[in-house]
Write an enzyme that holds these catalytic residues in place. Structure first.
Site, short mmCIF file in Angstrom:
data_model
loop_
_atom_site.label_atom_id
_atom_site.label_comp_id
_atom_site.label_asym_id
_atom_site.label_seq_id
_atom_site.Cartn_x
_atom_site.Cartn_y
_atom_site.Cartn_z
N THR A 1 2.25 2.48 -6.43
CA THR A 1 2.52 2.49 -4.99
C THR A 1 4.00 2.15 -4.83
O THR A 1 4.60 1.50 -5.69
CB THR A 1 1.70 1.44 -4.24
OG1 THR A 1 2.09 0.16 -4.71
CG2 THR A 1 0.22 1.61 -4.45
N GLU B 1 -4.12 4.29 -3.55
CA GLU B 1 -5.35 3.68 -4.07
C GLU B 1 -6.59 4.54 -3.83
O GLU B 1 -7.66 4.26 -4.35
CB GLU B 1 -5.58 2.30 -3.43
CG GLU B 1 -4.59 1.22 -3.87
CD GLU B 1 -3.32 1.18 -3.03
OE1 GLU B 1 -3.00 2.19 -2.37
OE2 GLU B 1 -2.64 0.13 -3.04
P1 ADP Z 1 2.60 3.48 -0.42
O1 ADP Z 1 2.99 3.64 -1.82
O2 ADP Z 1 3.71 3.32 0.60
O3 ADP Z 1 1.40 2.61 -0.16
P2 ADP Z 1 0.89 5.62 0.09
O4 ADP Z 1 1.27 7.03 -0.09
O5 ADP Z 1 -0.19 5.06 -0.70
O6 ADP Z 1 2.22 4.92 -0.16
O7 ADP Z 1 0.75 5.28 1.63
C1 ADP Z 1 -0.45 4.97 2.22
C2 ADP Z 1 -0.23 4.56 3.64
O8 ADP Z 1 0.41 5.57 4.39
C3 ADP Z 1 -1.51 4.30 4.38
O9 ADP Z 1 -2.02 3.03 4.11
C4 ADP Z 1 -1.08 4.46 5.83
O10 ADP Z 1 -0.49 3.29 6.34
C5 ADP Z 1 -0.03 5.53 5.75
N1 ADP Z 1 -0.59 6.83 6.12
C6 ADP Z 1 -1.00 7.82 5.31
N2 ADP Z 1 -1.42 8.88 6.02
C7 ADP Z 1 -1.30 8.55 7.32
C8 ADP Z 1 -1.58 9.22 8.56
N3 ADP Z 1 -2.05 10.45 8.61
N4 ADP Z 1 -1.33 8.53 9.69
C9 ADP Z 1 -0.84 7.28 9.67
N5 ADP Z 1 -0.54 6.62 8.55
C10 ADP Z 1 -0.78 7.24 7.39
#
Ligand code: ADP
Length: 542
Positions: free
Chosen positions: A186, A331
């Protein structure tokens, strides 16, 4: 009593074998770092993946060893997706937009033995090579002629050279389906990044779910352009889904600007694309400026951050491209929900339709969701009660790689850190990431709601809403706006958009204009950076 069915492990190699046998001549087209367009088919992919598997074996890469990549979306990266995982090793994809020190930290943490990289990242490799103690060899993803003449402390060979030195006679091993297949960290906006180790089983089950009609809706008739990177959460699983359904694949390489993407979409007959909102901004600006439309593209998956409703409207009303708004996380492999229609959910107006599509959507079979309040008690699915979103399912991580389990799960559920509502029809809507929540006078204000309202103004390119400290109300919302080039708009005009649409106390206090809203390595707005910059509004103005 046991059922009497065959025990066939769910393996990534079986996706490739299926594609080779049933869709052997379906094309994979890649814009290469070298500048040209490369094309071959699933038969070619299978052959080169097996040659690469032999090369890895010859190098002594064993079951469970990590092989890392710093690479764009392209056919050589795809070969590694199958060669590394298929042979029982673990593909560790690294986001090259991260800081060199973070890349180094992840390499040391995963213990990868070989690092493959696109030529774009040669300077990064030179910067970290001497300190990447676990790496035994570097592989430039190019042919022999383009191999950079640099001296590193470890051997440097070319991807094509490795392949040429081995034949394609290789049997994919019949692994246990729970074997680790890929590793992705992440982005770690706070603390060190956390590794998520996907298995063959979770990957195949995730692909089955993602391909479904009510999810990404993929078929052999599709030509899929994953703009979402193969270096972050496996390009949302599309490289696996494409093999599963036999779709044509179109890879953009490093060229992610609007003009390059549009040209590729048109010349290769792309029907479905996928990416984060910030990428589509460039594409939309390009087609609006040139007046060109989309001949074949009819669907686009948008996720990773909330998709602003004006973007949904622009794609659908002006270009006849249906937006599939999706939510997921590293995750979750990453698919959690997709906003697809359902009978009985009626919308009376175009505005209602947009409001529905602004929701992150419904869970496919395999993802269970619930929301809980601060006391941990379940909240009703009434579309109004907002609480922390928890999920569970066979493609949800149970713990992080090489990290003492810090109680990642709560009673068997993964707390996502997102705040959401779920309505009676099962549509989930994210109101915030918990760390971005705005708490004012004891109430929660949804930053995404406020951003969506500002984004509707034609002069606004990007809107971010953040909390700033306030002596009386604890926190107050303020808007940070990036205007479209040449566009003008006064703060009062933007704030007027809120009157009559939301409760008075949740209207932002101020508007700040910035040249560019800062965006992180995975395309998300860096709200922590904005908070640091604007937490003292008086100072920020001056
Ligand atoms: P990171 O490594 O920053 O956690 P991720 O790609 O795992 O990156 O990001 C997941 C997060 O992105 C989610 O928990 C949420 O907050 C945000 N997210 C993903 N898709 C959406 C969406 N369609 N609308 C709003 N938030 C989103």
């Amino acid at each position: 009593m046991h059922g009497q069915m065959m025990q066939m492990p769910l393996l990534i190699s079986s996706l490739l074998t299926h594609a080779e046998r049933n869709h052997g001549d379906r094309e994979i087209v890649s814009r290469r770092v070298e500048g040209d367009l490369h094309r071959y088919d699933y038969r070619g992919l299978g052959r080169r993946a097996r040659q690469m598997a032999n090369a890895l074996k010859a190098h002594g890469i064993r079951h469970g060893d990590r092989v890392a990549t710093l690479a764009w979306n392209g056919y050589r990266h795809m070969e590694l997706y199958y060669a590394v995982s298929g042979s029982g090793a673990v593909l560790h994809t690294i986001n090259p937009r991260l800081h060199a020190e973070q890349v180094l930290w992840m390499l040391e943490h995963s213990g990868a033995r070989v690092l493959f990289f696109d030529l774009t990242f040669m300077p990064l490799i030179e910067q970290i090579a001497a300190r990447a103690t676990r790496i035994e060899a570097f592989v430039a993803m190019c042919d022999r002629a383009n191999l950079p003449r640099v001296s590193l402390s470890k051997p440097l060979v070319s991807h094509d050279g490795l392949i040429a030195a081995h034949d394609d006679d290789f049997e994919w091993p019949p692994l246990d389906e729970n074997t680790a297949a890929t590793l992705c960290y992440t982005s770690g906006t706070t603390g060190n990044p956390k590794g998520v180790l996907y298995s063959h089983r979770s990957t195949v089950l995730h692909s089955l779910a993602a391909a479904q009609r009510d999810a990404f809706n993929c078929s052999a008739m599709d030509a899929i352009l994953p703009v979402v990177p193969m270096f972050h959460v496996n390009a949302w699983g599309l490289p696996y889904v494409a093999c599963m359904v036999g779709a044509k694949l179109v890879f953009p390489g490093p060229w992610l600007d609007g003009a390059s993407l549009h040209e590729l979409i048109e010349t290769e007959g792309v029907t479905l694309s996928a990416g984060v909102p910030t990428v589509w901004q460039g594409l939309l600006a390009q087609v609006e400026a040139s007046g060109a439309g989309f001949k074949t593209m009819r669907r686009t998956i948008i996720g990773g951050a909330a998709c602003p409703p004006p973007m949904i409207a622009a794609f659908q009303d002006r270009h006849d491209v249906t937006v599939l708004h999706a939510w997921g996380m590293t995750e979750l492999s990453p698919l959690g929900t997709v906003c697809s229609p359902k009978p009985g959910v009626t919308v009376d107006s175009a505005e209602d339709q947009l409001a529905l599509q602004a929701k992150q959507g419904r869970a496919p079979f395999g993802v269970e969701m619930k929301i809980v309040g601060a006391d941990g008690a379940d909240l009703p699915h009434d579309g109004r009660s907002a609480g922390e979103l928890l999920v569970r399912g066979p493609w949800v991580a149970a713990s992080y790689f090489r990290r003492a389990d810090e109680g990642m799960l709560r009673d068997g559920w993964f707390p996502t850190g997102d705040i959401a509502t779920i309505d009676a029809d099962g549509y989930m809507q994210i109101t915030d990431r918990s760390k971005d929540l705005i708490k004012s006078g004891g109430e929660w204000i949804s930053s995404i709601d406020l951003e969506n309202i500002a984004a509707a103004h034609p002069a606004v390119a990007m809107a971010a809403c953040i909390a700033v400290p306030h002596p009386k109300w604890d926190e107050r919302p303020v808007l940070v706006i990036q205007r479209k080039p040449e566009a003008q708009v006064a703060p009062e005009e933007l704030l007027a958009l809120y009157h009559g649409r939301i409760a008075r106390w949740s209207i932002p206090d101020q508007v700040f204009f910035v040249d560019a809203v800062p965006v992180g390595a995975t395309g998300k707005v860096l709200k922590a950076e904005l908070r640091a910059r604007f937490s003292d509004p008086v100072a920020a103005v001056n």
